[in-house]
Design a protein around this motif. Structure first.
Motif, PDB file in Angstrom:
ATOM      1  N   PHE A   7      -4.008   9.382   3.185  1.00 14.32           N
ATOM      2  CA  PHE A   7      -2.859   8.777   2.507  1.00 14.32           C
ATOM      3  C   PHE A   7      -3.329   7.647   1.590  1.00 14.32           C
ATOM      4  N   ARG A   8      -2.645   7.484   0.462  1.00  9.48           N
ATOM      5  CA  ARG A   8      -2.897   6.314  -0.388  1.00  9.48           C
ATOM      6  C   ARG A   8      -2.703   5.045   0.437  1.00  9.48           C
ATOM      7  N   ALA A   9      -1.726   5.122   1.334  1.00 13.85           N
ATOM      8  CA  ALA A   9      -1.390   3.948   2.153  1.00 13.85           C
ATOM      9  C   ALA A   9      -2.592   3.458   2.960  1.00 13.85           C
ATOM     10  N   GLN A  10      -3.515   4.361   3.270  1.00 10.06           N
ATOM     11  CA  GLN A  10      -4.657   3.953   4.102  1.00 10.06           C
ATOM     12  C   GLN A  10      -5.518   2.905   3.380  1.00 10.06           C
ATOM     13  N   LYS A  11      -5.615   3.056   2.054  1.00  9.21           N
ATOM     14  CA  LYS A  11      -6.389   2.105   1.260  1.00  9.21           C
ATOM     15  C   LYS A  11      -5.720   0.725   1.337  1.00  9.21           C
ATOM     16  N   ARG A  12      -4.414   0.767   1.157  1.00  5.74           N
ATOM     17  CA  ARG A  12      -3.633  -0.472   1.217  1.00  5.74           C
ATOM     18  C   ARG A  12      -3.754  -1.082   2.616  1.00  5.74           C
ATOM     19  N   MET A  13      -3.742  -0.202   3.611  1.00  2.01           N
ATOM     20  CA  MET A  13      -3.805  -0.679   4.985  1.00  2.01           C
ATOM     21  C   MET A  13      -5.138  -1.363   5.270  1.00  2.01           C
ATOM     22  N   LYS A  14      -6.185  -0.811   4.720  1.00  2.34           N
ATOM     23  CA  LYS A  14      -7.512  -1.376   4.927  1.00  2.34           C
ATOM     24  C   LYS A  14      -7.534  -2.833   4.453  1.00  2.34           C
ATOM     25  N   ALA A  15      -6.937  -3.053   3.277  1.00  2.55           N
ATOM     26  CA  ALA A  15      -6.892  -4.419   2.731  1.00  2.55           C
ATOM     27  C   ALA A  15      -6.013  -5.314   3.612  1.00  2.55           C
TER      28      ALA A  15
END
Lengths: 412, 259
Positions: A7-15
């Motif tokens: 998910f794109r959200a995973q990148k955001r989540m990492k941050a």
């Protein structure tokens, strides 16, 4: 091996997660700020309202499992007197502490786990969390306070709620002393409102799996749930799940299936096997089985946050309503509802050796639920973190044989 | 396709691997078994060559190959794979087309498979992680007693007293055996105790119905376990023909039915 669709959200989540850990770490070094360690279904809202940065050891336990570092650390805790039969989050985490190591070093550049000023537990999940925090209370010489919740609860009554509220209120003097500031009920309401929004959005994300084919699986949700655990009560968590929800809607509109050729819809009951999360996701995907719903990921959905009125009562009810703290009759009722809501074809129960409270296989529930709903099940034996308790081949054979037998679109 | 289409079932087990070759009409042309050893691929290849030799056939005659057992994913020439649960059920239903509980005692795990009258699997159970009650358990305890495997059953038949090893753990069962030896228990009673324990571990796995079919290497080598199971359950107990090969036979039937 089937294709994974991150998910794109995973990148955001990492941050977001990096920001969370750096924030707690910075607070632990700043004499003007305070850090509270809290159980994952503990009164985080109360702590945030008092200005604490909140750190969740269970999240750290899951990281130790997912990175398979748990295997190195559990034996150290065993040798220190913590039995291999008790919670392997506890033994992984305590073992890592004894080794002076943490995955936070490699992942976020932290020197170690952020030192607490106070430890706050809620035994709604198990007694192990209290013993776990007691270890750190002795190690760091900081206060340990918490709430002892009733367990095996059928219906959550006004008396249960009143008892929990009294315990939460009784925590205030110790928490105010540790925080160095007075409790402000309006601030508490604000934080609780943010948790309510987080919970509502997280639930909406999970409920997208009702769509056929599902845009996300239990295994995706195990990753995406991070902010619901460690950041609920913050605007960041709300924004994250708004974006995630929009991404799920996009996936549905574009016909993106989490599992190509979804044939069977599975309910995953019990804990994840953290060290085998991706592997099991691929294995089920290969069999065209989508794990569309779980009690585990639903454990951070708190409908009662929204009830209005006294915020203590709302929080108390939310943390008493928790699946894990309920009686088998109540669990059966909840599961029967989810089986119907998500059009489930079969249930995989994970009996986790070191987590009896989250293993709903030991008092005849699978048999009764099958009798009631006709939905077939299989039990696999493993553990959340201790892979010594997981016989991979046997578990996979059981799941594969089960999937060979279960007809799609209806009970066997 | 060959003018003489043959169907091969391969059961790559934890201890032993088995093969059954069926002819065009479903008749068994050859069976073979060998220790699985270190490489499933090698065991599978050797078994294939073995049964083809016995049948006077070549690999070109193979219309379909189905693999099963722990090594089912390690057979590069298989056309399909099925779990041993499905294959044992298919084999048992072929021999006994009625509702039954299949009890398979293998090298490393025990299975109970409830098979409906129409051959469908209604449900199944496998032992948990420990090998207590499996073929590996029998071998381990025989080794501790220093009794060759082929002497276990004759000794058990001479038992004068029923004992059962109670531990769920193979290693602790061996410790129990040492205690019994120290107390002067006879070799016959100890050997009978091994088989009683095998059946005790099976019976506690789950409910068993009125008609039980047994398969696997343990009942093939030690038919006494079928008698003990009948005594313990009061059920009618039959042993599948060529019980060690039932999974491979089922896999061959699946191959013949189109994989």
């Amino acid at each position: 091996m089937p294709e994974f669709k991150p998910f794109r959200a995973q990148k955001r989540m990492k941050a977001l997660m990096a920001g969370h850990f750096h924030g707690v770490d910075a607070a632990s070094r700043d004499p003007q700020r305070r850090v509270a360690w809290c159980t994952s279904v503990g009164p985080a809202e109360l702590l945030r309202s008092l200005g604490f940065e909140v750190y969740f050891p269970e999240n750290h336990g899951a990281m130790l499992g997912a990175t398979r570092k748990a295997q190195e650390y559990i034996p150290k805790a065993n040798a220190a007197g913590y039995s291999p039969d008790i919670c392997s989050y506890l033994t992984s985490d305590v073992g890592a502490y004894l080794a002076g190591e943490t995955p936070l070093q490699q992942a976020y550049g932290l020197e170690g786990v952020p030192r607490p000023d106070v430890l706050v537990y809620n035994t709604n999940q198990c007694r192990d969390v209290k013993d776990w925090f007691a270890f750190y209370s002795r190690e760091f010489g900081v206060p340990l306070v918490g709430v002892n919740s009733p367990v095996n609860v059928g219906e959550v009554t006004a008396e249960h709620v009143a008892g929990a509220v009294a315990q939460y209120r009784a925590l205030l003097p110790a928490l105010e002393a540790a925080a160095g500031q007075r409790f402000d009920i309006d601030r508490f309401r604000e934080v609780l409102a943010l948790s309510a929004d987080t919970s509502r959005l997280w639930k909406a994300c999970l409920w997208k799996a009702r769509h056929r084919p599902t845009p996300l699986t239990f295994f995706d949700a195990c990753i995406l749930m991070g902010p619901a655990v460690v950041l609920r009560g913050t605007p960041d968590a709300v924004a994250f799940y708004e974006e995630t929800l929009a991404e799920l809607d996009e996936r549905i509109a574009a016909g993106v299936a989490a599992v190509e050729g979804e044939r069977l819809r599975i309910y995953w009951e019990g804990m994840p096997v953290w060290g085998k999360l991706r592997d099991l996701a691929g294995f089920l995907g290969e069999l065209h089985a989508a794990a569309v719903v779980s009690t585990y990921c639903n454990s951070w959905v708190f409908d009662a946050f929204d009830q209005g009125g006294d915020p203590f009562e709302a929080m108390a009810r939310a943390y008493l309503d928790l699946f894990i703290a309920r009686s088998d009759d109540a669990k059966e009722e909840i599961m029967a509802g989810l089986l119907a809501d998500f059009a489930v074809d079969g249930i995989v129960y994970h009996d986790a050796k070191t987590c009896p409270n989250n293993s709903n296989t030991r008092y005849g529930l699978p048999q009764r639920l099958k009798e009631r709903t006709g939905v077939p099940y299989v039990i696999v034996y493993g553990d959340l973190n201790d892979l010594r308790c997981f016989s991979e081949e046997q578990a996979k054979t059981s799941i594969e044989a089960f999937i060979e037998q279960v007809p799609a679109g209806g009970a066997a | 396709m060959s003018a003489r289409p043959l169907y091969l079932g391969l059961d790559l087990g934890s201890a032993w691997s088995k093969a059954v070759l069926l002819g065009p009409d479903g008749q068994v042309l050859a069976r073979a078994a060998r220790r699985t050893g270190m490489r499933f691929e090698d065991a599978a290849g050797a078994l294939r060559d073995d049964v083809l030799d016995r049948a006077g056939a070549t690999a070109a005659d193979l219309a379909s190959v189905v693999s099963t057992g722990y090594g089912r994913r390690n057979v590069p020439f298989a056309d399909a794979r099925r779990t041993e649960i499905s294959c044992h059920a298919r084999g048992a239903h072929h021999h006994f087309p009625r509702e039954l509980d299949l009890v398979d005692i293998g090298g490393q795990d025990n299975k109970i498979v409830h098979v409906r009258r129409d051959g469908a699997v209604a449900n199944f159970l496998m032992n948990r992680k420990c090998a207590a009650g499996t073929g590996a358990f029998v071998e381990e305890i025989a080794h501790r007693l220093d009794v060759p495997l082929e002497e276990l059953e004759p000794l058990a038949e001479a038992a004068t007293r029923e004992i059962t090893l109670s531990s769920f753990c193979t290693v602790f069962s061996a410790t129990e055996v040492i205690k019994l030896i120290r107390e002067g228990e006879s070799p016959g009673n100890l050997c009978r105790g091994i088989f009683n324990s095998v059946i005790a571990r099976v019976v506690e796995m789950g409910p068993l119905g009125g008609f039980i079919v047994m398969s696997g290497g343990v009942v093939a080598a030690f038919p006494v376990v079928a008698r003990i199971l009948a005594e313990k359950t009061g059920a009618e107990v039959a042993v599948a023909p060529h019980p060690q090969h039932l999974g491979a036979f089922g896999a061959a039937l699946v191959a013949r039915e189109g994989g």
